[in-house]
Enzyme design. Structure first.
Site, mmCIF file in Angstrom:
data_model
loop_
_atom_site.group_PDB
_atom_site.id
_atom_site.type_symbol
_atom_site.label_atom_id
_atom_site.label_comp_id
_atom_site.label_asym_id
_atom_site.label_seq_id
_atom_site.Cartn_x
_atom_site.Cartn_y
_atom_site.Cartn_z
ATOM 1 N N ASP A 249 -5.569 -7.308 4.325
ATOM 2 C CA ASP A 249 -6.798 -6.735 3.771
ATOM 3 C C ASP A 249 -7.667 -7.852 3.186
ATOM 4 O OD1 ASP A 249 -8.590 -4.705 2.772
ATOM 5 O OD2 ASP A 249 -7.722 -5.044 0.785
ATOM 6 N N LYS B 169 4.137 -15.253 1.956
ATOM 7 C CA LYS B 169 4.268 -15.891 0.637
ATOM 8 C C LYS B 169 5.765 -16.070 0.427
ATOM 9 C CE LYS B 169 2.540 -17.454 -3.252
ATOM 10 N NZ LYS B 169 1.679 -18.657 -3.343
ATOM 11 N N ASP C 148 -11.437 -9.694 4.846
ATOM 12 C CA ASP C 148 -12.753 -9.737 4.190
ATOM 13 C C ASP C 148 -13.256 -11.181 4.147
ATOM 14 O OD1 ASP C 148 -12.917 -7.004 3.732
ATOM 15 O OD2 ASP C 148 -13.582 -7.235 1.658
ATOM 16 N N TYR D 39 0.816 -1.220 0.000
ATOM 17 C CA TYR D 39 0.000 0.000 0.000
ATOM 18 C C TYR D 39 0.850 1.272 0.000
ATOM 19 C CZ TYR D 39 -4.597 -2.095 0.959
ATOM 20 O OH TYR D 39 -5.785 -2.769 0.886
ATOM 21 N N ASP E 176 -2.054 -18.183 0.188
ATOM 22 C CA ASP E 176 -3.073 -18.897 -0.605
ATOM 23 C C ASP E 176 -3.657 -20.051 0.213
ATOM 24 O OD1 ASP E 176 -0.519 -20.020 -0.776
ATOM 25 O OD2 ASP E 176 -0.710 -20.653 -2.866
HETATM 26 C C1 IPM Z 1 -10.052 -1.816 4.632
HETATM 27 C C2 IPM Z 1 -10.455 -1.209 3.324
HETATM 28 C C3 IPM Z 1 -9.412 -0.174 2.935
HETATM 29 C C4 IPM Z 1 -8.093 -0.886 2.756
HETATM 30 C C5 IPM Z 1 -9.747 0.669 1.700
HETATM 31 C C6 IPM Z 1 -11.087 1.343 1.821
HETATM 32 C C7 IPM Z 1 -8.673 1.663 1.407
HETATM 33 O O1 IPM Z 1 -10.608 -2.196 2.364
HETATM 34 O O2 IPM Z 1 -9.915 -1.053 5.613
HETATM 35 O O3 IPM Z 1 -9.886 -3.025 4.695
HETATM 36 O O4 IPM Z 1 -7.832 -1.480 1.702
HETATM 37 O O5 IPM Z 1 -7.296 -0.870 3.695
HETATM 38 MG MG MG Z 2 -10.465 -4.129 3.111
#
Ligand code: IPM
Ligand code: MG
Length: 362
Positions: A247, A191, A251, A141, A223
């Site tokens: 990240d 990785k 999710d 990032y 993975d």
């Molecule tokens: C998160 C989100 C953010 C990230 C985005 C909105 C920049 O996906 O906080 O997980 O990728 O860090």
């Molecule tokens: Mg995110």
């Protein structure tokens, strides 16, 4: 306690869910005899629209002098142009970086009554209680990046994943300590079979492990980790990962409880606030959900649970944090659901109704 909370409602459903969490924090203040001052500031798309920046200077200044920051969400279709110079997400990345919030804590627990809302079979979910610790101010990032057009008119771009050993060590140390306070297991996600930067990651984890002989460590390729999150989620206690991998796996992990709407997060650094605790930024992990924004139907629980983390980590108010968590738990146990959680013939409450249920259990 007198404390100042900077509130960054942001975009989409952000203003709706932060308003819900403020009601809960106000109720806590009254119940426990505290006084919380809320200072609302701009971030994200609304920052671009109203102040010409996804992180206006005034917001950053307010955040730096706050005791803690509560954020809703950033982003939306309106600001999605891939060629735009400023983007809502840029504001979020910048505030994380400027405040040195290198550690993002994302706990995932499953309320037993919600197991049926999960895409996984109930038997896989038994005992799931994990904490992902994501590095938040380095890696892919924040590495060098570039976009250019060559002489033939073709466009190119690159990003780089870069970590120093000390950046890795501070997040890994924090993860080992978290594991010591939990079930004593750390899964480091990397990785290392492909990327140099991840071989450095693994080396640092192996070195740090010597300082924590009471913690069991496993190294899991990213993975494979995404696979194991589905086939043996209960085997994870603390997971630690770099920014990009963290990240992605958070999710995925957020789907274990059926909806990401309930899940909180805390971003912490090494700077303390006036109260002698880390000045953190707290946000639900669900994002701005532009498809349902403005309708008043968003699930406020992720932000309310983030407010609980705020009280615990930035104010040292454990009993108050636990009171919020117990109220959310009781709300779900009583069968109350927002649209993202309701299925079959369950009634879907709107944001305000759900918030009132939580308040009634406080
Ligand atoms: C998160 C989100 C953010 C990230 C985005 C909105 C920049 O996906 O906080 O997980 O990728 O860090
Ligand atoms: Mg995110």
């Amino acid at each position: 306690m007198n404390a100042k909370i900077v509130v960054l409602p942001g975009d989409g459903i952000g203003p709706e869910v932060t308003a819900a969490a403020i009601q809960v924090l106000e109720a806590i203040a009254e119940k426990f005899g505290h006084s919380f001052e809320f200072d609302e500031q701009l971030i994200g798309g609304i920052g671009i629209d109203e102040a010409g920046s996804s992180l206006p200077d005034a917001t950053l200044a307010a955040a730096k002098s706050a005791d803690a920051i509560l954020l809703g969400a950033v982003g939306g279709y309106k600001w999605d142009d891939p060629d735009a110079t400023d983007r809502p997400e840029k504001g979020l990345l910048k505030i994380r970086k400027e405040l040195g919030l290198f550690a993002n804590l994302r706990p995932v627990k499953i309320h037993p009554d919600l197991a049926s809302a999960s895409p996984l079979k109930a038997e896989k979910l038994e005992g799931v209680d994990l904490l992902v610790i994501r590095e938040l101010t380095g890696g892919l990032y924040f590495g060098e990046s570039k976009r250019w057009t060559d002489a033939d008119g073709e466009e190119h771009a690159y990003n780089t994943m870069v970590y120093s050993a000390s950046e890795i060590r501070r997040i890994v140390d924090l993860a080992f300590k978290a594991a010591q306070g939990r079930r004593g297991k750390l899964s480091s996600i990397d990785k290392a079979n492909v990327l140099d930067v991840m071989r450095l990651w693994r080396k640092v984890v192996m070195e740090s492990a010597e300082d924590y002989p009471d913690v069991e460590v496993e190294h899991v390729l990213v993975d494979a980790a995404t696979m194991h999150l589905l086939n043996r989620p209960a085997s994870f206690d603390v997971m630690v990962a770099g920014n990009m991998f963290g990240d992605i796996i958070t999710d995925e992990a957020s789907m274990l409880p059926g909806s990401m709407g309930n899940l909180p997060s805390a971003s912490l650094g090494s700077d303390n606030n006036r109260l002698g605790h880390p000045r953190g930024l707290y946000e639900p992990i669900h994002g701005s959900a532009p498809d349902i924004a403005g309708q008043g139907i968003a699930n406020p629980l992720g932000t309310i649970m983030s407010a609980a983390m705020l009280l615990r980590h930035s104010f040292g108010l454990e009993a108050e944090a636990a009171a919020i968590e117990a109220a959310v738990d009781a709300t779900l146990s009583a069968g109350h659901r927002t649209g993202d959680l309701a299925h079959g013939d369950e009634t879907a409450l709107n944001t305000q109704q759900m918030t009132e249920k939580v308040l009634s259990f406080l």
